[in-house]
Design an enzyme around this catalytic site. Structure first.
Site, PDB file in Angstrom:
ATOM      1  N   ALA A 100      61.831  27.029  45.749  1.00  0.00           N
ATOM      2  CA  ALA A 100      62.737  27.445  46.823  1.00  0.00           C
ATOM      3  C   ALA A 100      62.946  26.338  47.846  1.00  0.00           C
ATOM      4  CB  ALA A 100      62.205  28.708  47.511  1.00  0.00           C
ATOM      5  N   HIS A 154      56.657  22.337  48.576  1.00  0.00           N
ATOM      6  CA  HIS A 154      56.534  23.274  47.461  1.00  0.00           C
ATOM      7  C   HIS A 154      55.941  24.607  47.930  1.00  0.00           C
ATOM      8  CE1 HIS A 154      56.638  19.340  45.466  1.00  0.00           C
ATOM      9  NE2 HIS A 154      57.148  19.973  44.424  1.00  0.00           N
ATOM     10  N   PRO A 192      70.102  21.896  48.940  1.00  0.00           N
ATOM     11  CA  PRO A 192      71.318  21.206  48.486  1.00  0.00           C
ATOM     12  C   PRO A 192      72.369  22.155  47.903  1.00  0.00           C
ATOM     13  CG  PRO A 192      69.387  19.980  47.815  1.00  0.00           C
ATOM     14  CD  PRO A 192      68.899  21.294  48.338  1.00  0.00           C
ATOM     15  N   SER A 249      70.181  18.515  40.332  1.00  0.00           N
ATOM     16  CA  SER A 249      71.264  18.634  41.311  1.00  0.00           C
ATOM     17  C   SER A 249      71.477  20.115  41.603  1.00  0.00           C
ATOM     18  CB  SER A 249      72.557  18.005  40.772  1.00  0.00           C
ATOM     19  OG  SER A 249      73.647  18.292  41.639  1.00  0.00           O
ATOM     20  N   GLU A 250      70.800  20.602  42.637  1.00  0.00           N
ATOM     21  CA  GLU A 250      70.890  22.032  42.942  1.00  0.00           C
ATOM     22  C   GLU A 250      72.310  22.443  43.319  1.00  0.00           C
ATOM     23  OE1 GLU A 250      66.808  20.854  42.834  1.00  0.00           O
ATOM     24  OE2 GLU A 250      68.483  20.026  43.984  1.00  0.00           O
TER      25      GLU A 250
END
Length: 337
Positions: free
Chosen positions: A84, A129, A89, A59-60
């Site tokens: 990155a 990615h 979020p 959960s960024e």
């Protein structure tokens, strides 16, 4: 002097600062027991304990939000966003809370925190990615944005970022974690151990934020780059026999505009380079600044080499990546105009 790759240098910066300051805490997805997907935090939990280096849920937004609370109460969080591409979020927390806390509280609260994240392509990571979102953060007042290109700078810049009283986005070009990359994907990988900038002193040292580095002096052209593209630019000017001055920006914010201006006034020509998508990229800001400050010294329009305005394609990675062919074309054009 010991040699280190960029991962080892970043790991050592954590270790040095955690030993010096008990208020520093490190957390993110898989950074604790496993030591991070790229092993940048390997061994920190074993050395400093689970209360100072620990895993976070996926959960960024939660990771950044938790760091905001920690920083407001006097801790110094150093958090990792695993890629990155997954930072979005947490973007609301970064923009609305992290960047503005000092301003909102009239300086009563600061946000002494670092948000580390591997960025960029060159590893066949595909669209999720491989992104380079640095420009999204340079647009936000209240943030500092740092991108190293060598192990020596990675350690010194990260220590400086941790010691800074304000929030710092620390983007790590993962293509050069284990060795410099000249853009020739079909050639063998070179390890950092054979590069002069792999010499990383033990203990504490800093590379100041806001100070660029002239990595190659020259008289006929100024090339501005950061991260992986510093090495691509260096190789390109050497291969094409151009007496170019190559400047590694190191930090995008604060930007060392004085070094840039002095170089362009000397050479009269400028080429800016980034891996990120073209439209509204950070180098567009560089073009504007050079135009504003050096217009009467320019012998040609400022050139620009970037990625394409598409998602990062897995199958066509080396067509997207601004490598030797596009660099050669841009160098020839800026020198011919």
């Amino acid at each position: 002097m010991p040699t280190r790759n960029m991962i080892e240098a970043i790991n050592d910066a954590h270790r040095v600062m955690m030993a010096r300051d008990p208020d520093i805490v490190v957390f993110g997805e898989d950074v604790g027991y496993f030591g991070g997907v790229f092993r940048a935090t390997a061994g920190l939990q074993q050395e400093f304990g689970k209360e100072r280096c620990f895993d976070a849920p996926i959960s960024e937004g939660g990771i950044v939000g938790t760091a905001v609370g920690m920083a407001a109460y006097g801790l110094k969080p150093v958090i990792e966003i695993q890629f990155a591409d997954y930072i979005y979020p947490g973007y609301d927390q970064i923009v609305s809370e992290v960047a503005r806390m000092r301003y909102r509280t009239a300086g009563e609260w600061t946000m002494p925190m670092v948000i580390r994240s591997p960025y960029g392509g060159g590893i066949f990571g595909g669209q999720t990615h491989s992104q380079s979102p640095e420009a999204l953060f340079t647009h936000v007042a209240g943030l500092k944005v740092v991108i190293p290109s060598t192990p020596h700078d990675a350690k010194g810049l990260l220590i400086a970022a941790i010691e800074d009283p304000d929030p710092v986005l620390f983007f790590e070009p993962k293509r050069i974690y284990n060795g410099p990359f000249d853009g020739h994907h079909d050639k063998p990988v070179k390890p950092w151990s054979k590069h002069a900038d792999s010499e990383v002193p033990d203990g504490h040292y800093t590379v100041p934020l806001g100070k660029a580095r002239i990595v190659r002096p020259g008289n006929d052209l100024t090339v501005l780059a950061y991260g992986t593209m510093v090495h691509v630019a260096l190789a390109a000017v050497e291969e094409n026999g151009i007496d170019a001055e190559v400047i590694d920006l190191r930090t995008l914010l604060p930007l060392d505009i004085d070094t840039i201006e002095e170089s362009v006034r000397k050479t009269g020509r400028c080429l800016v380079v980034q891996e990120a998508t073209r439209t509204s990229g950070f180098v567009s800001e560089l073009v504007t600044l050079v135009q504003e400050r050096c217009f009467y010294h320019l012998e040609a329009p400022v050139g620009r080499v970037t990625g394409w305005d598409t998602p990062y394609p897995h199958a066509y990675e080396w067509i997207y990546f601004p490598g030797p062919i596009r660099m050669k074309q841009a160098l020839e054009k800026v020198m011919a105009d």
